[in-house]
Design a protein around this motif. Structure first.
Motif, PDB file in Angstrom:
ATOM      1  N   LEU A  56       0.833  -1.215   0.000  1.00 41.41           N
ATOM      2  CA  LEU A  56       0.000   0.000   0.000  1.00 41.41           C
ATOM      3  C   LEU A  56       0.863   1.259   0.000  1.00 41.41           C
ATOM      4  O   LEU A  56       0.505   2.269  -0.618  1.00 41.41           O
ATOM      5  N   VAL A  57       1.987   1.199   0.706  1.00 44.48           N
ATOM      6  CA  VAL A  57       2.900   2.344   0.734  1.00 44.48           C
ATOM      7  C   VAL A  57       3.395   2.651  -0.678  1.00 44.48           C
ATOM      8  O   VAL A  57       3.352   3.798  -1.143  1.00 44.48           O
ATOM      9  N   VAL A  58       3.844   1.611  -1.377  1.00 45.46           N
ATOM     10  CA  VAL A  58       4.347   1.781  -2.746  1.00 45.46           C
ATOM     11  C   VAL A  58       3.244   2.304  -3.663  1.00 45.46           C
ATOM     12  O   VAL A  58       3.452   3.228  -4.460  1.00 45.46           O
ATOM     13  N   LEU A  59       2.052   1.714  -3.562  1.00 46.61           N
ATOM     14  CA  LEU A  59       0.939   2.121  -4.424  1.00 46.61           C
ATOM     15  C   LEU A  59       0.546   3.572  -4.186  1.00 46.61           C
ATOM     16  O   LEU A  59       0.242   4.313  -5.142  1.00 46.61           O
ATOM     17  N   ASN A  60       0.528   3.989  -2.929  1.00 43.98           N
ATOM     18  CA  ASN A  60       0.169   5.376  -2.625  1.00 43.98           C
ATOM     19  C   ASN A  60       1.205   6.356  -3.158  1.00 43.98           C
ATOM     20  O   ASN A  60       0.862   7.448  -3.614  1.00 43.98           O
ATOM     21  N   ILE A  61       2.479   5.962  -3.090  1.00 43.45           N
ATOM     22  CA  ILE A  61       3.529   6.819  -3.658  1.00 43.45           C
ATOM     23  C   ILE A  61       3.314   6.960  -5.168  1.00 43.45           C
ATOM     24  O   ILE A  61       3.392   8.061  -5.729  1.00 43.45           O
ATOM     25  N   GLY A  62       3.026   5.825  -5.831  1.00 43.70           N
ATOM     26  CA  GLY A  62       2.760   5.865  -7.263  1.00 43.70           C
ATOM     27  C   GLY A  62       1.545   6.709  -7.606  1.00 43.70           C
ATOM     28  O   GLY A  62       1.539   7.452  -8.599  1.00 43.70           O
ATOM     29  N   TYR A  63       0.515   6.633  -6.775  1.00 43.47           N
ATOM     30  CA  TYR A  63      -0.711   7.413  -6.995  1.00 43.47           C
ATOM     31  C   TYR A  63      -0.431   8.910  -6.834  1.00 43.47           C
ATOM     32  O   TYR A  63      -0.889   9.733  -7.631  1.00 43.47           O
ATOM     33  N   GLU A  64       0.344   9.254  -5.786  1.00 46.70           N
ATOM     34  CA  GLU A  64       0.668  10.672  -5.538  1.00 46.70           C
ATOM     35  C   GLU A  64       1.523  11.254  -6.665  1.00 46.70           C
ATOM     36  O   GLU A  64       1.385  12.428  -7.021  1.00 46.70           O
ATOM     37  N   LEU A  65       2.404  10.431  -7.236  1.00 50.67           N
ATOM     38  CA  LEU A  65       3.255  10.903  -8.335  1.00 50.67           C
ATOM     39  C   LEU A  65       2.504  10.957  -9.663  1.00 50.67           C
ATOM     40  O   LEU A  65       3.044  11.442 -10.663  1.00 50.67           O
ATOM     41  N   GLY A  66       1.258  10.458  -9.662  1.00 50.11           N
ATOM     42  CA  GLY A  66       0.461  10.481 -10.880  1.00 50.11           C
ATOM     43  C   GLY A  66       0.811   9.385 -11.856  1.00 50.11           C
ATOM     44  O   GLY A  66       0.387   9.411 -13.018  1.00 50.11           O
ATOM     45  N   VAL A  67       1.580   8.375 -11.400  1.00 48.93           N
ATOM     46  CA  VAL A  67       1.996   7.282 -12.280  1.00 48.93           C
ATOM     47  C   VAL A  67       0.892   6.231 -12.403  1.00 48.93           C
ATOM     48  O   VAL A  67       0.766   5.574 -13.441  1.00 48.93           O
ATOM     49  N   LEU A  68       0.109   6.048 -11.340  1.00 54.11           N
ATOM     50  CA  LEU A  68      -0.968   5.055 -11.332  1.00 54.11           C
ATOM     51  C   LEU A  68      -2.317   5.759 -11.406  1.00 54.11           C
ATOM     52  O   LEU A  68      -2.577   6.700 -10.646  1.00 54.11           O
ATOM     53  N   SER A  69      -3.178   5.296 -12.283  1.00 50.56           N
ATOM     54  CA  SER A  69      -4.532   5.851 -12.401  1.00 50.56           C
ATOM     55  C   SER A  69      -5.417   5.259 -11.309  1.00 50.56           C
ATOM     56  O   SER A  69      -5.075   4.229 -10.711  1.00 50.56           O
TER      57      SER A  69
END
Length: 756
Positions: free
Chosen positions: A421-434
């Motif tokens: 979840l930590v990794v996914l949230n970082i990706g979401y905040e960076l706009g990399v994950l939709s």
């Protein structure tokens, strides 16, 4: 006279100054002349004014944040308890709680209430607090890593660990090739998207894995050591890779990211060769002290904050800095324990659930609303399992592990939990994950973590093996076996003295096992051996005094009551001895009230009711933990109410009904092994009127005439009771005596209550 003076002084001072304040306020009214005073309209009643003030206070940012925290913590604890009861890590329940409070359920069915509790403008405060909780948590994770194990098992662990990273990483990048066009956010490069998919596939949740290893009792085995080492190596490698991935994503290309990576390497070298030696010197100064000064704690917390700040500024995220700060803390178990205790409760209980809910607010299950999208989610889960589970298992098999251990390593390394979840949230905040791919990946994290325990059970079933570590001498023994399960040391010593008195003269035909169970969420993998030594030291010293050999079992667990019952059954023990627990409300008026209400609302009791194990309103003269041990344990069970039991020389054995006859066997053991003086308590001449009781007592009197006496219940007196070391009752007789509130119970010595 003095009290009168004090009263007069109080009245004069408070009354006089109250009148003075009233007079000044009255005079101040004249100062309002010529000023435009804003006041409530004359149409508003006092009740309306009060309500408007109340609603204003409810919407105040601080009040709203506190209401959010209260709701989140309560829901997270309830879901955590539910999932712990079904054999899953607590963190799974807390993640589910976050999703439930988000738009997927709470927002879907109660949109207005969800909007009132979690309005969009309030999420900034929630986000900041959740990040603070994560920073503190990652600091603890860094401290929990025992870097010494990497030196001992470096070869095998590094091969397995790096294989378990590179294989799923490659598969994640391969998967991103097929889903990039449809699911990657507009404007995001394939490089950034694929790297985040790769790192998300290769993460292992070290904290959850360590808890599972402890709870299954394999932490002392070679397999447990290898898997913990693999997870530690995986954690360090994955976080370094994540830092590099973040640097590449933020920089936009490999070449420009070299500046960020160069700064990151400089930062790591500074932490290892400048900050770590300094902290070690500070730790050495306070290593032998029970408490650490606030100024010293401030140094370590400031190190954490500065480290997190530097990595955030460099561009590799504050969480890496928190993890690094924890990893370089002084390598002293006692010192780390003190620091962790000051940080962990606040982060894990209060702040971390905020992160789960914040993740839940981002997870919109409604976005996965087509069969095709669920197929893609299934493919993501499949790739994750194949890459991590099979990759780790095959690597373990290649370095020489057998198939059972290889598959166990694969199943454990496939656990993702909070780290994912930590990794996914970082990706979401960076706009990399939709939002869609974020939701799919959260589902993958839940499924792969949830499947760990069932997968381990299937592996054990296939290979006909058990995780419970019953000592070999207990498994193969046909002796009279006693298991004592102790919480605190004093109760443990009393239980050992009691067990010793039952087998003292039969060392070749008896075995005593001392077991200590600790809740896994109170344990840390790096100091588990030290903790075990401290817990057993007083018990082992007592065994030397008694000249009694004992076997020891130590286990971290999520369910103490169930584990006592399981170990007792699997070890085929003839008697289990436990101490009676205490309630914080015991002996109070509140305790009497809660004694009734807790039987209605206590979750464990409700669960037992639904599964048919007991009646909901059944009276129980025990605390909840002891009651659960009684209901779950199928072997003979003895519950000791300890009043500083030092010897078992004078014993009352209560034979009040035909159901108490089995106690005669224990009386005979005490006479034979301890030369105890036994007094049989007779209730209304049961011994004369009941043929079976009469014969059993007569047989005992014939064999040991000097050690046996019979006492009528009417002859019971306080001086006589005070002369005894121990009283023995059957469980049913004890319940009846407590229900009848027998007066002499308040004067009794230590009591052993036996359930046959």
């Amino acid at each position: 006279m003095r009290n009168l003076k004090n009263t007069l002084f109080y009245i004069v001072v408070t009354g006089g100054f109250t009148w003075l304040m009233y007079w000044i306020i009255g005079q101040g009214k004249f100062l309002e002349v010529g000023r435009k005073i804003v006041s409530p309209t004359s149409d508003d009643t006092q009740w309306v004014q009060f309500l408007s003030s109340l609603f204003y206070n409810l919407k105040h940012p601080l009040a709203l944040l506190l209401a959010q925290i209260i709701t989140i913590v309560l829901v997270a604890r309830v879901f955590g308890w539910i999932f712990r009861k079904i054999g899953q890590p607590t963190v799974i329940g807390e993640i589910i709680a976050g999703i439930v409070l988000g738009p997927s359920l709470f927002g879907l069915y109660f949109p207005e209430l969800k909007e009132a509790l979690f309005p969009l403008e309030s999420l900034g405060n929630l986000y900041v607090l959740s990040q603070v909780g994560l920073i503190l948590f990652m600091f603890v994770i860094g401290m929990e890593l025992d870097l010494k194990v990497l030196k001992n098992k470096a070869n095998e662990a590094v091969v397995i660990s790096h294989a378990s990273i590179v294989i799923p990483f490659a598969l994640g990048i391969g998967l991103s090739y097929f889903i990039y066009h449809q699911f990657a956010p507009v404007g995001v490069e394939f490089l950034s998207f694929s790297l985040f998919m790769g790192i998300a596939m290769s993460i292992t949740a070290f904290p959850v894995l360590a808890r599972i290893v402890q709870e299954r009792g394999i932490h002392k085995t070679r397999l447990g050591t290898i898997v913990i080492t693999c997870a530690a190596a995986d954690d360090i490698t994955a976080w370094c890779l994540l830092a590099a991935v973040i640097a590449i994503v933020k920089a936009g290309s490999f070449v420009s990211s070299f500046y960020i990576i160069g700064l990151a390497v400089s930062y790591v070298l500074m932490m290892l060769f400048v900050v770590k030696p300094f902290l070690k010197r500070v730790g050495d100064l306070y290593a032998k002290k029970d408490n650490i000064k606030k100024s010293v704690v401030a140094i370590f917390l400031l190190t954490l904050i500065v480290s997190a700040y530097l990595t955030e500024i460099i561009g590799i995220h504050a969480l890496f800095g928190a993890f690094m700060a924890g990893a370089i803390m002084p390598d002293l178990s006692k010192f780390r324990n003190i620091i962790i205790e000051k940080v962990e409760d606040v982060s894990v209980i209060l702040l971390l659930p905020l992160f789960f809910v914040f993740t839940g607010l981002r997870t919109e299950m409604g976005l996965i609303n087509e069969p095709y999208l669920w197929k893609v989610t299934g493919c993501i889960i499949g790739v994750a399992v194949v890459g991590k589970f099979l990759g780790s298992a095959l690597a373990a098999r290649f370095v020489g592990q057998n198939w059972r251990d290889s598959l166990t390593i694969g199943a454990l390394m496939n656990t993702r939990g909070l780290m994912e979840l930590v990794v996914l949230n970082i990706g979401y905040e960076l706009g990399v994950l939709s939002p869609k791919i974020f939701t799919m990946m959260v589902i993958m994290a839940l499924v792969t973590t949830f499947m760990t325990s069932p997968l381990l059970d299937i592996i054990n079933f296939i290979f006909k093996s058990k995780d419970y570590i019953i000592p070999l001498e207990v498994k193969t023994s046909s002796k009279f076996k006693i298991l004592i399960s102790f919480g605190n040391n004093e109760k443990g010593k009393s239980l050992l003295r009691l067990a010793h008195s039952l087998v003292k003269n039969q060392p070749e035909n008896a075995n005593i096992t001392a077991m200590h169970l600790s809740m896994s969420d109170e344990m840390h993998s790096y100091d588990i051996e030290e903790y075990e030594k401290e817990r057993f030291k007083p018990i082992l010293n007592e065994s030397k005094k008694l000249d009694q050999e004992i076997t020891t079992i130590f286990k971290a667990t999520g369910d103490i009551e169930t584990d006592i019952a399981d170990v007792a059954q699997k070890g085929e023990y003839d008697l289990v001895l436990v101490g009676l627990g205490k309630s914080i409300f015991q002996g109070t008026i509140l305790g009497k009230v809660l004694g009734f209400t807790s039987r209605i609302i206590n979750p464990d009791r409700l669960l037992d009711k639904f599964t048919g194990k007991e009646g909901l309103f059944e009276n129980s003269p025990f605390d909840e933990r002891t009651r659960l041990i009684i209901s779950k344990t199928k072997t003979p069970l003895g519950i000791l109410i300890d009043k500083e039991l030092h010897s078992v020389d004078k014993v009352f054995v209560s034979v009040f009904s035909i159901g108490d006859v089995f106690l005669i066997d224990y009386a005979q053991k005490l006479i034979y092994n301890n030369d105890s003086q036994i007094t049989i308590l007779d209730n209304h001449s049961q011994n004369k009127n009941n043929f079976i009781i009469k014969n059993a007592v007569a047989s005992l009197e014939e064999k040991h005439p000097k050690n046996i006496g019979v006492l009528n219940l009417d002859q019971m007196s306080k001086p006589l009771l005070l002369q005894q070391d121990l009283m023995i009752f059957s469980l049913e007789t004890w319940k009846k005596l407590v229900d009848e509130e027998v007066s002499w119970l308040s004067d009794i010595p230590s009591v052993l209550i036996i359930k046959p």
